[in-house]
Design an enzyme around this catalytic site. Structure first.
Site, PDB file in Angstrom:
ATOM      1  N   GLY A   1      -2.100   4.338   3.225  1.00  0.00           N
ATOM      2  CA  GLY A   1      -2.855   4.243   1.922  1.00  0.00           C
ATOM      3  C   GLY A   1      -3.910   3.074   2.024  1.00  0.00           C
TER       4      GLY A   1
ATOM      5  CB  SER B   1      -0.851  -0.046   1.125  1.00  0.00           C
ATOM      6  OG  SER B   1      -0.239   0.636   2.524  1.00  0.00           O
ATOM      7  CG  ASP B   2       1.380   5.808  -1.281  1.00  0.00           C
ATOM      8  OD1 ASP B   2       2.335   5.916  -0.773  1.00  0.00           O
ATOM      9  OD2 ASP B   2       1.207   6.630  -2.276  1.00  0.00           O
ATOM     10  CD1 TRP B   3       5.574   5.380   4.522  1.00  0.00           C
ATOM     11  CD2 TRP B   3       5.176   3.954   2.683  1.00  0.00           C
ATOM     12  NE1 TRP B   3       6.496   4.547   4.382  1.00  0.00           N
ATOM     13  CE2 TRP B   3       6.311   3.817   3.284  1.00  0.00           C
ATOM     14  CE3 TRP B   3       4.646   3.464   1.594  1.00  0.00           C
ATOM     15  CZ2 TRP B   3       7.114   2.800   2.735  1.00  0.00           C
ATOM     16  CZ3 TRP B   3       5.672   2.456   1.298  1.00  0.00           C
ATOM     17  CH2 TRP B   3       6.769   1.920   1.716  1.00  0.00           C
TER      18      TRP B   3
END
Ligand code: NAG
Ligand code: NAG
Ligand code: NAG
Ligand code: NAG
Ligand code: NAG
Length: 767
Positions: free
Chosen positions: A159, A155-157
């Site tokens: 996210g 996942s994005d940070w």
């Protein structure tokens, strides 16, 4: 990198990045970014390649192959629809299936097919109403289903937005740790309710282990190695060569460039003595060293040089960094962390930091998380007497003291600014200071969430802390007059203008396409052009800027962000040690209003409709007959090229048999330079509307004066397909029977020759 159009070079860069990642003790690189340049204002455009999905996909595949050959995982990102930074954790990118396939997923598809990235990062935004990390259509059906990809999704940070749906969709790792959504009791709860199965969890776990195995081997679980420096001449040369190949000569009337027979040069502009190495955000890093245009020119020019700054272009108050030392006398500041949010007891951890940009995102020491307080201590020494200005922004509550007195208090701030992620507005305040008389700076701040109203939204009271201290001394000089005088006194003027890591960054989009700030750089350019006709405008930016002075400037060089060798590369090209050869990977429009996303940017009520469909970039300008300032693929060299008659290996393209086009290119000038030959395919007649033409092949060839070489351009079924969505639920790619034209040229607007071929019978495919 994108403006080099050089796939071999990108692969070489990938290999060096692999070595660099190892030196940093890392196994996984969070790159490349293959999101599209949908609007010229995209904050992260500088970090991704192009408005064209084919160019993007080919560049990314080369980069990934190089990187992974060193055993370091690439993380291609952001999957998918993260073309803007405004409200990036909340906006819903509404993308119809055809543009999703033909434009936004295509770079990922090409990279998966040709380079098999080991990891992929899901985007922050929602796609068609569903968070990207939960979107089964893209993650499960397309990426792992149709494409058969076997990598790990990260996942994005911050996210990840829920427990069950992202695990079900196959988002394998929630970043960063410690987990917010995947604590043992949350997982157990979802299992008990039947929202996920044991198999869902095991699949994610297996893919995490697969990534570990690919990067370091399961039997080799050593502790994280320490970071070491890997500054070496070979990499510096590669960076220099890449920077030179990336420099894009947009205009060169009267052969102003290269600069020959000049005795005195005026170097003018806010970026002359600043090293603009890259854009801002998580793609930013501190290079081993930097070179400014001033240093580069100085090292390659024997004659006289004069400098004038011309104007100030900084978005925020410049950092106080050059003026501060830590209490122990070292340049930088002292950072003291305390357990808890009350500054109690002795500091738990003390760090030395190089500057006053202190964003603690994931660098706060683990032992003080999550509730901590911190003090920043520094001595600032003014270099002049006057009414000087400080700026201060903090992520949590913050106060700035000068000589023990409270100076700026934003303990309970409410308005978010842009100076740092999740931080307050930059608050400015002036104070009279004397030259050489040091003052003591003290910041007190904590990791409490601000504004306080966000605690309920985030579901936590503590977050990442940080602060930024800016400082600027009173300026009593007429900078414009100084610049005009410098230009008049010299044989030639080189203006270095543009944007920087503050104007172009992750976290926000640009507000206008104009050069900052408030027209000061445009006024400077007009004044210098009037003062000296032999003026070269060098523009450092990752995206297009408006150029109201374009007709009056004889020479314009687009210099992008070029890392540690930026200054040297610029000087090599200015003096003709090498010819520039870059070509624009994105159209430069005349006006912001001309761009395809103009009516749908950045959306409303958290919804961004990709209303231009497949007509992004030149696909839009060509169809709407809007003449751009500089077209996609444009770029000049110091020589000229002639294209010969192309030959085709065959004139019928089938599902299994492609076509090879061979084009002889001759250097008809007097300087060695590479030419980038571009092939655009045009579907003469199709059932669904299609762009006028689309880039489907390119080749780059280095030519000595008088030399002729052949460039081979390969087309296959992917070069002719479009995505027919209504065929059935998922749709498929289709090559429709009929005639196709290939327009071969030096840019999308400079077509030198045409050939035709045929698809005899329509065919379809999925991957
Ligand atoms: C100092 O500068 C600030 C900002 O430019 C201004 O508002 C203030 O009036 C100035 N003070 C003096 C004493 O000149
Ligand atoms: C912007 O520039 C204009 C024209 O020079 C000037 O009148 C105006 O005061 C400037 N605005 C700001 C906010 O600096
Ligand atoms: C400078 O670069 C920026 C960003 O790429 C671009 O928007 C602008 O049009 C350019 N200006 C000139 C004069 O080249
Ligand atoms: C595209 O799909 C529609 C609906 O299924 C179908 O009628 C049409 O024939 C397809 N187009 C082509 C060119 O096959
Ligand atoms: C949709 O059409 C493609 C191409 O003919 C085919 O492979 C696929 O199985 C079809 N999907 C469905 C759900 O019918």
């Amino acid at each position: 990198m994108a403006s080099t159009w050089n796939l071999d070079l990108l692969e070489e860069i990938g290999r060096h990045l692999g070595d660099e990642a190892k030196a940093r003790g890392a196994n996984v690189l969070l790159a490349p970014t293959v999101c599209m340049h949908r609007s010229p204002l995209g904050g992260r455009n500088f970090e991704s390649y192009s408005e064209d999905p084919y160019l993007t996909g080919k560049l990314a595949a080369s980069y990934i192959r190089g990187l992974q050959s060193k055993g370091i995982a690439a993380t291609i990102k952001h999957f998918v629809g993260n073309e803007q930074e405004t409200q990036r954790q909340g906006y819903n990118a509404v993308i119809a299936e055809r543009p999703l396939r033909e434009i936004y997923l295509r770079p990922f598809e090409i990279a998966v097919r040709e380079a098999s990235p080991w990891a992929l990062m899901s985007a922050y935004n929602l796609v068609n109403g569903i968070h990207a990390d939960e979107y089964e259509h893209t993650l499960k059906d397309i990426l792992r289903g149709e494409w058969g990809w076997d990598g790990t999704v990260i996942s994005d940070w911050t996210g990840t937005y829920a427990t069950a749906p992202s695990i079900r969709a196959g988002a394998d790792i929630e970043m960063p740790g410690p987990s917010k959504w995947r604590k043992m009791e949350q997982i157990q709860d979802c299992l008990d309710k039947g929202e996920i199965t044991r198999e869902d969890i095991e699949k994610c776990a297996a893919r995490v282990l697969h990534l570990v195995e690919r990067t370091k081997g399961l039997g080799n679980m050593t502790p994280e190695p320490p970071e070491r420096s890997n500054n070496n001449a070979e990499t510096s040369n590669l960076i220099l060569q890449t920077a030179i190949e990336g420099l894009t000569l947009l205009k060169n009337e009267h052969k102003v460039l290269p600069l020959r027979g000049v005795k005195k040069i005026a170097l003018i502009g806010p970026n002359v003595k600043r090293a603009i190495a890259g854009g801002g955000g998580s793609a930013g890093l501190k290079p081993y060293y930097t070179t400014t245009p001033w240093e580069g020119v100085r090292s390659r020019f024997e004659g006289e040089l004069v400098f004038a700054q011309g104007c100030d272009s900084s978005k925020w108050m410049p950092l106080a960094t050059p003026y501060v030392t830590a209490p122990d006398g070292q340049p930088g500041v002292r950072l003291e962390y305390y357990h808890g949010d009350k500054f109690e007891g002795e500091p738990a951890v003390v760090q030395h930091k190089a500057g006053t940009d202190l964003w603690l995102w994931d660098s706060a020491p683990k032992e003080v998380l999550p509730a901590f307080s911190f003090k920043v201590k520094a001595i600032l020494t003014p270099t002049s007497t006057g009414n000087h200005t400080f700026s201060f922004a903090s992520v949590g509550p913050g106060r700035l003291f000068i000589n023990g007195e409270l100076f700026i208090d934003i303990w309970d701030w409410t308005e978010e600014g842009e100076a740092m992620f999740s931080a307050s507005e930059d608050v400015l305040k002036s104070i009279h200071l004397e030259e050489g008389k040091p003052v003591e700076l003290l910041v007190e701040s904590t990791s409490e969430v601000r504004p306080a109203s966000k605690v309920a939204v985030l579901g936590r009271q503590y977050d990442y802390g940080g602060c930024r201290i800016g400082y600027q001394e009173e300026d009593k000089v007429d900078r414009l007059k100084e610049a005009v005088d410098a230009a008049k006194s010299a044989d030639a003027a080189v203006l270095v203008v543009g944007l920087d890591a503050e104007w172009e960054s992750e976290g926000y989009d640009r507000q206008t396409m104009d050069l900052p700030k408030n027209g000061s750089q445009d006024r400077l350019i007009e004044a210098v052009l009037a003062a000296n006709p032999r003026t070269v405008v060098v523009n450092q930016s990752g995206t297009p800027v408006s150029m109201p002075w374009v007709d009056r400037a004889p020479a314009i060089l687009q210099a992008w962000y070029q890392g540690q060798e930026a200054g040297n590369a610029l000087a090599d090209v200015l003096f003709g040690n090498q010819s520039p050869s870059g070509k624009l990977p994105a159209t430069f429009p005349k006006r912001l209003e001309d761009n395809p996303a103009y009516h749908n940017w950045p959306g409303e009520n958290l919804k961004t409709v990709y209303g231009e469909g497949i007509y992004i970039g030149y696909r839009h300008y060509e169809r709407a007959r809007i003449a751009p300032l500089f077209p996609f693929g444009h770029g000049l060299t110091y020589t000229t090229f002639e294209y010969g008659t192309p030959t085709l290996s065959n004139t019928v393209l089938t599902e299994s048999q492609g076509i090879e086009i061979t084009v002889p290119v001759t250097n008809t000038g007097s300087v060695a330079a590479p030419e980038i030959v571009q092939a655009y395919v045009s579907d003469v007649k199709s059932t669904l509307p299609r762009p006028e033409k689309e880039l489907q092949a390119f080749g780059k060839v280095m030519l000595k004066p008088g030399e002729t070489k052949s460039v081979t351009l390969k087309l296959d079924k992917y070069s002719v397909g479009y995505f027919n969505t209504s065929l059935n639920q998922t749709g498929s790619w289709i090559a429709e029977a009929g005639d196709f034209e290939v327009l071969i040229g030096a840019s999308s607007a400079d077509i030198r020759c045409k050939v035709s071929f045929e698809v005899k019978e329509s065919f379809q495919w999925i991957f």
